[in-house]
Write a protein that holds these residues in place. Structure first.
Motif, PDB file in Angstrom:
ATOM      1  N   TYR A   1      24.743  -1.765 -12.908  1.00 45.56           N
ATOM      2  CA  TYR A   1      24.341  -0.671 -12.277  1.00 45.56           C
ATOM      3  C   TYR A   1      25.437   0.435 -12.119  1.00 45.56           C
ATOM      4  O   TYR A   1      26.459   0.035 -12.352  1.00 45.56           O
ATOM      5  CB  TYR A   1      23.654  -1.019 -10.628  1.00 45.56           C
ATOM      6  CG  TYR A   1      22.564  -2.044 -10.554  1.00 45.56           C
ATOM      7  CD1 TYR A   1      21.460  -1.851 -10.844  1.00 45.56           C
ATOM      8  CD2 TYR A   1      23.223  -3.299 -10.517  1.00 45.56           C
ATOM      9  CE1 TYR A   1      20.503  -2.729 -10.716  1.00 45.56           C
ATOM     10  CE2 TYR A   1      22.044  -4.477 -10.462  1.00 45.56           C
ATOM     11  CZ  TYR A   1      20.760  -3.903 -10.572  1.00 45.56           C
ATOM     12  OH  TYR A   1      19.812  -4.987 -10.319  1.00 45.56           O
TER      13      TYR A   1
ATOM     14  N   CYS B   1      27.050   3.803 -10.262  1.00 41.22           N
ATOM     15  CA  CYS B   1      26.810   4.329  -8.731  1.00 41.22           C
ATOM     16  C   CYS B   1      27.805   5.594  -8.637  1.00 41.22           C
ATOM     17  O   CYS B   1      28.844   5.454  -9.402  1.00 41.22           O
ATOM     18  CB  CYS B   1      26.969   3.808  -7.580  1.00 41.22           C
ATOM     19  SG  CYS B   1      25.599   2.504  -7.016  1.00 41.22           S
TER      20      CYS B   1
ATOM     21  N   LEU C   1      23.321  -0.435  -2.571  1.00 40.22           N
ATOM     22  CA  LEU C   1      22.312  -1.161  -3.267  1.00 40.22           C
ATOM     23  C   LEU C   1      22.448  -2.708  -3.141  1.00 40.22           C
ATOM     24  O   LEU C   1      21.411  -3.394  -3.054  1.00 40.22           O
ATOM     25  CB  LEU C   1      23.262  -0.777  -4.724  1.00 40.22           C
ATOM     26  CG  LEU C   1      22.504  -1.563  -6.148  1.00 40.22           C
ATOM     27  CD1 LEU C   1      21.195  -0.919  -6.532  1.00 40.22           C
ATOM     28  CD2 LEU C   1      23.500  -1.390  -7.235  1.00 40.22           C
TER      29      LEU C   1
ATOM     30  N   SER D   1      26.870   1.934  -3.918  1.00 42.31           N
ATOM     31  CA  SER D   1      26.894   0.469  -4.165  1.00 42.31           C
ATOM     32  C   SER D   1      26.855  -0.266  -3.013  1.00 42.31           C
ATOM     33  O   SER D   1      26.129  -1.399  -3.312  1.00 42.31           O
ATOM     34  CB  SER D   1      28.400   0.293  -4.961  1.00 42.31           C
ATOM     35  OG  SER D   1      29.439   0.247  -4.182  1.00 42.31           O
TER      36      SER D   1
ATOM     37  N   VAL E   1      28.435  -3.499 -10.505  1.00 40.92           N
ATOM     38  CA  VAL E   1      28.088  -1.950 -10.190  1.00 40.92           C
ATOM     39  C   VAL E   1      29.460  -1.312 -11.008  1.00 40.92           C
ATOM     40  O   VAL E   1      30.444  -1.623 -10.480  1.00 40.92           O
ATOM     41  CB  VAL E   1      28.071  -1.593  -8.793  1.00 40.92           C
ATOM     42  CG1 VAL E   1      27.838  -0.164  -8.811  1.00 40.92           C
ATOM     43  CG2 VAL E   1      26.983  -2.357  -8.001  1.00 40.92           C
TER      44      VAL E   1
END
Ligand SMILES: NC(=O)c1ccc[n+]([C@@H]2O[C@H](COP(=O)([O-])OP(=O)(O)OC[C@H]3O[C@@H](n4cnc5c(N)ncnc54)[C@H](OP(=O)(O)O)[C@@H]3O)[C@@H](O)[C@H]2O)c1
Length: 198
Positions: free
Chosen positions: A99, A101, A110, A107, A81
């Motif tokens: 990903y 964030c 997630l 995060s 992330v």
């Protein structure tokens, strides 16, 4: 308290860093020192899982992510992330889940909610300063890996102060070499601080 929601499955949140005598961790966007074995320890630690098939979620500040050598990607057993308030997307690398964030809590959410919660073992905070500061306050943060680089380096980025009554230095920790190490004429010591029950 964590506001990850009722469906959150608590995951250990761990910090990892190396800091020199003045608690410096970086200079001009990079590490101030060249300690290949310490860097290998870092890579091994963040990519190690106890259960085959599980993965660690690595949380990177945008600058750390951009400075990480492309040649070392993908890292085994990891998902990533990137934290940013400015990026709208991260560049996708084949076989390398990423990903984006806009805050640390996003995060954590997630990694601790379905579907990633099924495969995530540990959430590792890779840095820099702001992610470290926020993670140290998080109730799920149980360990701080902080290598003590026993030398002076000019730095422009510093590991945040943290409460030694909350995080206590552990004498010996599984998987962590003990004693003073030395490389390129620089002494350093691996350290792990564990959160004590509050
Ligand atoms: N010695 C070590 O162990 C160690 C470890 C880590 C880093 N470092 C060093 O530290 C330096 C980099 O650290 P840094 O603190 O300057 O930068 P950083 O945290 O890697 O990146 C800063 C950027 O990340 C984003 N960001 C950070 N926290 C965020 C949050 N909570 N929510 C949303 N976005 C967030 C923002 O990106 P946007 O600007 O895109 O919004 C911010 O400008 C380098 O020199 C690196 O080598 C050393």
């Amino acid at each position: 308290m964590c506001d990850c929601g009722e469906k959150a499955h608590a995951k250990p949140i761990r910090l990892i860093a190396a800091a020199c005598n003045n608690m410096g961790i970086g200079k001009n966007g990079y590490l101030p020192w060249n300690l290949p074995s310490e860097f290998t320890f870092f890579l091994d630690t963040i990519s190690s899982v106890s259960t085959p098939g599980m993965k660690n979620l690595l949380v990177w500040g945008r600058k750390c992510w951009e400075a990480f050598p492309e040649s070392l990607r993908p890292l085994p057993n990891t998902m990533h992330v990137v934290l940013s308030r400015t990026l709208r997307q991260v560049i996708s690398v084949p076989k390398h889940a990423q990903y984006l964030c806009s805050d640390l809590q996003g995060s954590v959410k997630l990694g601790s909610t379905h579907p990633l919660s099924e495969v995530i073992e540990t959430i590792w905070i890779i840095g820099g300063v702001e992610p470290y500061i926020e993670a140290l306050q998080h109730p799920w943060c149980d360990l701080v890996y902080l290598t003590d680089v026993q030398a002076d380096f000019e730095c422009d980025t510093y590991f945040p102060e943290f409460n030694n009554n909350v995080y206590k230095l552990v004498d010996e920790f599984p998987g962590v070499p003990s004693g003073i190490q030395e490389e390129n004429g620089i002494k350093f010591k691996y350290q792990v601080f564990k959160k004590v029950a509050q």
